[in-house]
Design an enzyme around this catalytic site. Structure first.
Site, PDB file in Angstrom:
ATOM      1  N   ARG A 120       0.807  -1.229   0.000  1.00  0.00           N
ATOM      2  CA  ARG A 120       0.000   0.000   0.000  1.00  0.00           C
ATOM      3  C   ARG A 120       0.834   1.269   0.000  1.00  0.00           C
ATOM      4  O   ARG A 120       0.348   2.349   0.357  1.00  0.00           O
ATOM      5  CB  ARG A 120      -0.991   0.010   1.177  1.00  0.00           C
ATOM      6  CG  ARG A 120      -2.062  -1.078   1.081  1.00  0.00           C
ATOM      7  CD  ARG A 120      -3.226  -0.789   2.007  1.00  0.00           C
ATOM      8  NE  ARG A 120      -4.280  -1.748   1.801  1.00  0.00           N
ATOM      9  CZ  ARG A 120      -4.428  -2.871   2.515  1.00  0.00           C
ATOM     10  NH1 ARG A 120      -3.565  -3.154   3.469  1.00  0.00           N
ATOM     11  NH2 ARG A 120      -5.423  -3.686   2.268  1.00  0.00           N
ATOM     12  N   LYS A 141       2.741  11.065 -11.777  1.00  0.00           N
ATOM     13  CA  LYS A 141       1.899  10.163 -12.569  1.00  0.00           C
ATOM     14  C   LYS A 141       2.687   8.890 -12.849  1.00  0.00           C
ATOM     15  O   LYS A 141       3.724   8.919 -13.510  1.00  0.00           O
ATOM     16  CB  LYS A 141       1.480  10.837 -13.870  1.00  0.00           C
ATOM     17  CG  LYS A 141       0.437  11.930 -13.673  1.00  0.00           C
ATOM     18  CD  LYS A 141       0.184  12.714 -14.939  1.00  0.00           C
ATOM     19  CE  LYS A 141      -0.572  11.917 -15.962  1.00  0.00           C
ATOM     20  NZ  LYS A 141      -0.976  12.747 -17.129  1.00  0.00           N
ATOM     21  N   GLU A 183       8.946  17.053 -25.836  1.00  0.00           N
ATOM     22  CA  GLU A 183       8.187  17.453 -24.654  1.00  0.00           C
ATOM     23  C   GLU A 183       8.604  18.842 -24.169  1.00  0.00           C
ATOM     24  O   GLU A 183       7.802  19.578 -23.593  1.00  0.00           O
ATOM     25  CB  GLU A 183       8.364  16.424 -23.537  1.00  0.00           C
ATOM     26  CG  GLU A 183       7.725  15.066 -23.814  1.00  0.00           C
ATOM     27  CD  GLU A 183       6.220  15.044 -23.572  1.00  0.00           C
ATOM     28  OE1 GLU A 183       5.634  16.111 -23.295  1.00  0.00           O
ATOM     29  OE2 GLU A 183       5.619  13.956 -23.671  1.00  0.00           O
ATOM     30  N   LYS A 225       6.279  22.540 -15.609  1.00  0.00           N
ATOM     31  CA  LYS A 225       5.474  21.427 -15.103  1.00  0.00           C
ATOM     32  C   LYS A 225       5.238  21.552 -13.609  1.00  0.00           C
ATOM     33  O   LYS A 225       4.143  21.262 -13.113  1.00  0.00           O
ATOM     34  CB  LYS A 225       6.152  20.084 -15.416  1.00  0.00           C
ATOM     35  CG  LYS A 225       5.276  18.901 -14.994  1.00  0.00           C
ATOM     36  CD  LYS A 225       5.664  17.620 -15.657  1.00  0.00           C
ATOM     37  CE  LYS A 225       4.634  16.535 -15.343  1.00  0.00           C
ATOM     38  NZ  LYS A 225       4.954  15.253 -16.001  1.00  0.00           N
ATOM     39  N   GLU A 235      -4.918  16.347 -12.069  1.00  0.00           N
ATOM     40  CA  GLU A 235      -5.378  16.485 -13.452  1.00  0.00           C
ATOM     41  C   GLU A 235      -6.883  16.699 -13.547  1.00  0.00           C
ATOM     42  O   GLU A 235      -7.563  16.120 -14.394  1.00  0.00           O
ATOM     43  CB  GLU A 235      -4.967  15.253 -14.269  1.00  0.00           C
ATOM     44  CG  GLU A 235      -4.895  15.535 -15.766  1.00  0.00           C
ATOM     45  CD  GLU A 235      -4.306  14.393 -16.551  1.00  0.00           C
ATOM     46  OE1 GLU A 235      -3.243  14.588 -17.139  1.00  0.00           O
ATOM     47  OE2 GLU A 235      -4.915  13.308 -16.562  1.00  0.00           O
ATOM     48  N   ARG A 239      -3.812  20.758 -15.564  1.00  0.00           N
ATOM     49  CA  ARG A 239      -2.782  19.746 -15.816  1.00  0.00           C
ATOM     50  C   ARG A 239      -3.053  18.982 -17.103  1.00  0.00           C
ATOM     51  O   ARG A 239      -2.129  18.445 -17.728  1.00  0.00           O
ATOM     52  CB  ARG A 239      -2.671  18.784 -14.624  1.00  0.00           C
ATOM     53  CG  ARG A 239      -1.495  17.815 -14.769  1.00  0.00           C
ATOM     54  CD  ARG A 239      -1.157  17.104 -13.496  1.00  0.00           C
ATOM     55  NE  ARG A 239      -0.041  16.183 -13.708  1.00  0.00           N
ATOM     56  CZ  ARG A 239       0.568  15.507 -12.733  1.00  0.00           C
ATOM     57  NH1 ARG A 239       0.187  15.654 -11.486  1.00  0.00           N
ATOM     58  NH2 ARG A 239       1.566  14.689 -13.024  1.00  0.00           N
ATOM     59  N   ASN A 243      -1.091  17.384 -21.731  1.00  0.00           N
ATOM     60  CA  ASN A 243      -1.365  16.314 -22.693  1.00  0.00           C
ATOM     61  C   ASN A 243      -1.491  16.834 -24.122  1.00  0.00           C
ATOM     62  O   ASN A 243      -1.928  16.095 -25.015  1.00  0.00           O
ATOM     63  CB  ASN A 243      -2.654  15.574 -22.305  1.00  0.00           C
ATOM     64  CG  ASN A 243      -2.470  14.722 -21.073  1.00  0.00           C
ATOM     65  OD1 ASN A 243      -1.516  13.959 -20.970  1.00  0.00           O
ATOM     66  ND2 ASN A 243      -3.368  14.867 -20.116  1.00  0.00           N
ATOM     67  N   HIS A 246      -0.863  14.579 -27.048  1.00  0.00           N
ATOM     68  CA  HIS A 246      -0.772  13.203 -26.569  1.00  0.00           C
ATOM     69  C   HIS A 246      -1.952  12.330 -26.967  1.00  0.00           C
ATOM     70  O   HIS A 246      -1.817  11.105 -27.019  1.00  0.00           O
ATOM     71  CB  HIS A 246      -0.619  13.183 -25.043  1.00  0.00           C
ATOM     72  CG  HIS A 246       0.742  13.595 -24.574  1.00  0.00           C
ATOM     73  ND1 HIS A 246       1.270  14.840 -24.833  1.00  0.00           N
ATOM     74  CD2 HIS A 246       1.686  12.926 -23.863  1.00  0.00           C
ATOM     75  CE1 HIS A 246       2.482  14.926 -24.300  1.00  0.00           C
ATOM     76  NE2 HIS A 246       2.756  13.781 -23.715  1.00  0.00           N
ATOM     77  N   HIS A 250      -0.514   9.123 -28.404  1.00  0.00           N
ATOM     78  CA  HIS A 250      -0.681   7.820 -27.754  1.00  0.00           C
ATOM     79  C   HIS A 250      -1.371   6.821 -28.681  1.00  0.00           C
ATOM     80  O   HIS A 250      -1.059   5.624 -28.657  1.00  0.00           O
ATOM     81  CB  HIS A 250      -1.493   7.975 -26.466  1.00  0.00           C
ATOM     82  CG  HIS A 250      -0.714   8.544 -25.327  1.00  0.00           C
ATOM     83  ND1 HIS A 250      -1.303   8.931 -24.139  1.00  0.00           N
ATOM     84  CD2 HIS A 250       0.616   8.783 -25.183  1.00  0.00           C
ATOM     85  CE1 HIS A 250      -0.368   9.393 -23.314  1.00  0.00           C
ATOM     86  NE2 HIS A 250       0.792   9.304 -23.929  1.00  0.00           N
ATOM     87  N   HIS A 263       8.045   7.849 -28.184  1.00  0.00           N
ATOM     88  CA  HIS A 263       6.937   8.617 -27.612  1.00  0.00           C
ATOM     89  C   HIS A 263       6.959  10.071 -28.069  1.00  0.00           C
ATOM     90  O   HIS A 263       5.942  10.610 -28.542  1.00  0.00           O
ATOM     91  CB  HIS A 263       7.011   8.549 -26.081  1.00  0.00           C
ATOM     92  CG  HIS A 263       6.069   9.485 -25.396  1.00  0.00           C
ATOM     93  ND1 HIS A 263       4.705   9.268 -25.346  1.00  0.00           N
ATOM     94  CD2 HIS A 263       6.289  10.657 -24.735  1.00  0.00           C
ATOM     95  CE1 HIS A 263       4.129  10.261 -24.687  1.00  0.00           C
ATOM     96  NE2 HIS A 263       5.064  11.118 -24.307  1.00  0.00           N
TER      97      HIS A 263
END
Length: 366
Positions: A120, A141, A183, A225, A235, A239, A243, A246, A250, A263
């Site tokens: 956990r 993330k 990026e 960032k 997000e 935030r 993306n 993306h 993606h 990427h």
């Protein structure tokens, strides 16, 4: 050496940036982790031969274990995740153990997800070794991919620290430099026009030989960032602007089975599409005049074969995390530092993807 403090609702932690930053690891452990019973270093088959022994030699007063995943996006999977969890359990690592992610974005994402879920939650430290990981190592993330799409399984889980040794970038290929730099260009487009001007003037090819320019670019991108993450850790608002490019990027990666396009290069194509889509929606020209020639000179592809299959890309885009219900949400671009998220009708996306396929193929060959 530069340091940026990341402040979120759940945690505050430092990002140390500079050549030789890895030598701070022992001190960072003592400062950021109150108690540590052992360390699990997670790295990949490309990075391990280069830096694993060096990092282990810095950790002389604690039990140190290691797990090496095969290099590549395909390792960011539930199967590899389960192997690491099983290894940690077999070594009887407890809740005072610390995970060190030594590698690029794939390593950082899966190691962070292991840290977030093992017993956990245990502490972890990001040690990025690629330019691309300047982005993924900051902000918390973490996760793995699913066959249906990228990053669909994961969590928000902040590290104790990020140690970014820029000396590690010297081993990168030109392709890896391009992927990471995309990026940084993204950050400049959405938040910092002056940074874009600086990059456009100072970075004309890879690798980036000018150390001052490299430090400035990385520091500026991480600072952007950091500001966004501080404002919106989970997000739920701005935030999502990170993306930009993306959603399609993606989808292209997924259609390529994460094998044939890095990427950042997929995101670059995704950004160009978002700009072209925004031109249609806003009814005006929005493409920065020097962008296309600049990125072509640096070796970026403008077109990808998956663009010839727009219906399949649409199905992939429907799996994007930003979507609400069945509506595909895109980050639209209205000019430097002017972006927003918006739902876009599927028929418009399909039409624009078909136009973009022809346009980008023409740009690629010109």
């Amino acid at each position: 050496m530069e340091t940026i403090d990341i402040k979120t609702g759940s945690k505050q932690y430092p990002v140390h940036i500079g050549g030789g930053a890895s030598t701070l690891l022992q001190d960072v452990l003592h400062k950021q982790v109150s108690e540590c019973s052992g360390i699990l270093i997670i790295t990949d088959s490309n990075v391990a031969p280069l830096y694993l022994r060096e990092i282990k030699s810095m950790l002389t007063d604690l039990p140190v274990f290691e797990w090496v995943i095969p290099a590549g996006e395909s390792s960011k999977s539930l199967r590899e995740y389960e192997k690491i969890i099983s290894y940690a359990l077999n070594r009887k690592l407890d809740r005072k153990s610390v995970i060190v992610a030594l590698g690029g974005g794939v390593v950082g994402d899966i190691a962070g997800f292991v840290a977030a879920t093992y017993l956990r939650g245990v502490a972890f430290i990001q040690m990025p070794t690629t330019l691309l990981a300047h982005d993924s190592s900051v902000g918390g993330k973490v996760g793995v991919n699913h066959t249906a799409g990228k990053n669909l399984i994961g969590a928000f889980y902040q590290p104790e620290a990020v140690i970014y040794d820029l000396h590690y970038l010297k081993s990168l290929s030109r392709k890896e430099w391009r992927s990471g730099f995309a990026e940084i260009i993204k950050s400049s487009l959405i938040r910092d026009h002056e940074l874009y001007r600086f990059l456009n003037e100072k970075v004309l090819d890879f690798p980036i030989e000018d150390d001052e320019a490299l430090v400035h670019a990385v520091f500026a991108a991480i600072s952007i960032k950091a500001g966004i993450v501080q404002e919106d850790e989970y997000e739920s608002g701005v935030r999502a602007y990170l993306n930009f490019g993306h959603t399609l990027g993606h989808a292209i990666e997924a259609e390529s089975r994460y094998q044939h396009i890095p990427h950042g290069e997929a995101v670059m194509i995704g950004m160009l599409f978002s700009i072209r889509l925004s031109e249609r929606i806003y009814g005006k020209s929005l493409m920065p005049v020097d962008l296309l020639q600049w990125i072509k000179n640096m070796g970026y592809s403008i077109w990808h074969p998956s663009l010839a299959r727009p219906e399949l890309l649409i199905e992939r885009m429907k799996q994007d995390k930003k979507n609400a219900g069945q509506e595909i949400r895109m980050v639209l671009y209205a000019g430097f530092e002017q972006v927003r998220t918006s739902g876009v009708p599927e028929d418009l996306l399909l039409e624009e993807l078909k136009h973009f396929d022809k346009w980008s193929k023409k740009c690629e060959s010109s």
